[in-house]
Motif scaffolding. Structure first.
Motif, PDB file in Angstrom:
ATOM      1  N   GLU A 151       0.824  -1.201   0.000  1.00 41.10           N
ATOM      2  CA  GLU A 151       0.000   0.000   0.000  1.00 41.10           C
ATOM      3  C   GLU A 151       0.861   1.255   0.000  1.00 41.10           C
ATOM      4  OE1 GLU A 151      -2.093  -0.917   3.834  1.00 41.10           O
ATOM      5  OE2 GLU A 151      -1.546   1.149   4.299  1.00 41.10           O
ATOM      6  N   ALA A 155      -3.872   3.702  -1.159  1.00 39.21           N
ATOM      7  CA  ALA A 155      -4.059   2.719  -2.214  1.00 39.21           C
ATOM      8  C   ALA A 155      -3.408   1.412  -1.793  1.00 39.21           C
ATOM      9  CB  ALA A 155      -3.455   3.210  -3.517  1.00 39.21           C
ATOM     10  N   SER A 156      -4.097   0.323  -2.023  1.00 37.05           N
ATOM     11  CA  SER A 156      -3.549  -0.995  -1.727  1.00 37.05           C
ATOM     12  C   SER A 156      -3.412  -1.793  -3.007  1.00 37.05           C
ATOM     13  CB  SER A 156      -4.469  -1.741  -0.751  1.00 37.05           C
ATOM     14  OG  SER A 156      -5.705  -2.011  -1.379  1.00 37.05           O
ATOM     15  N   LEU A 157      -2.536  -2.770  -2.966  1.00 39.84           N
ATOM     16  CA  LEU A 157      -2.295  -3.601  -4.151  1.00 39.84           C
ATOM     17  C   LEU A 157      -2.188  -5.059  -3.728  1.00 39.84           C
ATOM     18  CD1 LEU A 157      -1.558  -3.977  -7.166  1.00 39.84           C
ATOM     19  CD2 LEU A 157       0.833  -3.568  -6.512  1.00 39.84           C
ATOM     20  N   LYS A 201      -1.322  -8.128  -5.865  1.00 36.86           N
ATOM     21  CA  LYS A 201      -0.935  -8.600  -7.198  1.00 36.86           C
ATOM     22  C   LYS A 201      -1.512  -9.958  -7.522  1.00 36.86           C
ATOM     23  CE  LYS A 201       3.019  -8.910  -9.057  1.00 36.86           C
ATOM     24  NZ  LYS A 201       4.463  -9.046  -9.351  1.00 36.86           N
ATOM     25  N   SER A 216      -6.548  -3.706  -6.977  1.00 37.26           N
ATOM     26  CA  SER A 216      -6.092  -2.554  -6.217  1.00 37.26           C
ATOM     27  C   SER A 216      -7.317  -1.773  -5.765  1.00 37.26           C
ATOM     28  CB  SER A 216      -5.196  -1.659  -7.060  1.00 37.26           C
ATOM     29  OG  SER A 216      -4.828  -0.488  -6.367  1.00 37.26           O
ATOM     30  N   CYS A 241      -7.144   4.097 -12.817  1.00 36.04           N
ATOM     31  CA  CYS A 241      -5.976   3.296 -12.459  1.00 36.04           C
ATOM     32  C   CYS A 241      -5.339   2.801 -13.749  1.00 36.04           C
ATOM     33  CB  CYS A 241      -6.327   2.132 -11.541  1.00 36.04           C
ATOM     34  SG  CYS A 241      -7.308   0.839 -12.295  1.00 36.04           S
TER      35      CYS A 241
END
Lengths: 114, 114
Positions: free
Chosen positions: B56, B64-66, B68, B73, B90
């Motif tokens: 994040e 924002a978080s990710l 993968k 996100s 995004c």
């Protein structure tokens, strides 16, 4: 704060005419890009430019398009013979060395082809 | 081929609410993910860049978080204000070393009512 500047902000042209859109990227950036956004559609990649040559281009970027960095500051997109479907917002972007992929975009040039 | 989808397409909330915007991508082999803000008829303003190794990133009221592995996100906006009204996009690089060759989502149009 450094920014990417684009001119003109809006250009209206007749179909078949040549158009040059200009961009001044952030001064110490090395990677330059053109994107476009047709009204109501996604932003889409056109071309990337590095070390005075095109590094990648999309299928949209056909022979009627060209890019140039004529001096140390400007980066231009030329559309040789405009079509109605070229009407869009054109965005210039730049990225610095070691920026890990963060792109900085200009305000855009709106092209209207009549 | 990378596809990026954003949900919801539009969101209307009263001032002060916390809200979440979602972004999903089909190819999880990304180097980073970038969130942008676009005001009507204007350029793209970079909000946050998350590297693939990060979970994040935070900037002020934005987080924002990710994830993968799941191809997702989220952009969290705390205590929303009318000035947050804009389209949020995004984008992810297309792969390889093409950091600046982004694939964009269609955006979430956010309206915050006073």
């Amino acid at each position: 704060e450094p920014e990417v500047t684009q001119t003109p902000s809006h250009q209206v042209t007749q179909m078949g005419q040549e158009v040059i859109l200009r961009c001044v990227p952030i001064s110490n950036h090395l990677y330059f890009y053109w994107y476009r956004q047709i009204l109501g559609q996604k932003v889409e990649f056109l071309v990337s430019f590095y070390n005075n040559e095109i590094s990648e281009k999309s299928e949209i970027f056909d022979d009627q398009f060209s890019v140039e960095r004529p001096d140390g500051s400007n980066f231009t997109l030329k559309i040789r013979s405009t079509k109605l479907e070229d009407s869009a917002m054109y965005f210039c972007a730049s990225m610095g060395q070691g920026a890990f992929g963060e792109l900085f975009f200009g305000e855009g040039s709106r092209l209207t082809v009549l | 081929k990378q596809e990026v989808t954003q949900i919801p397409a539009a969101l209307s909330v009263p001032e002060g609410e916390n809200l979440v915007l979602n972004c999903s991508f089909t190819d999880s082999a990304i180097y980073n993910l970038q969130w942008f803000r676009q005001d009507p008829g204007k350029g793209l303003t970079s909000l946050l860049l998350i590297q693939s190794s990060q979970r994040e990133q935070t900037s002020g009221r934005l987080n924002a978080s990710l994830d993968k592995s799941s191809g997702r996100s989220t952009l969290y906006i705390a205590a929303s204000q009318p000035g947050d009204s804009a389209t949020y996009l995004c984008a992810v690089p297309r792969g390889g070393t093409s950091y600046g060759k982004l694939t964009f989502g269609q955006g979430t149009i956010l309206t915050v009512h006073p």
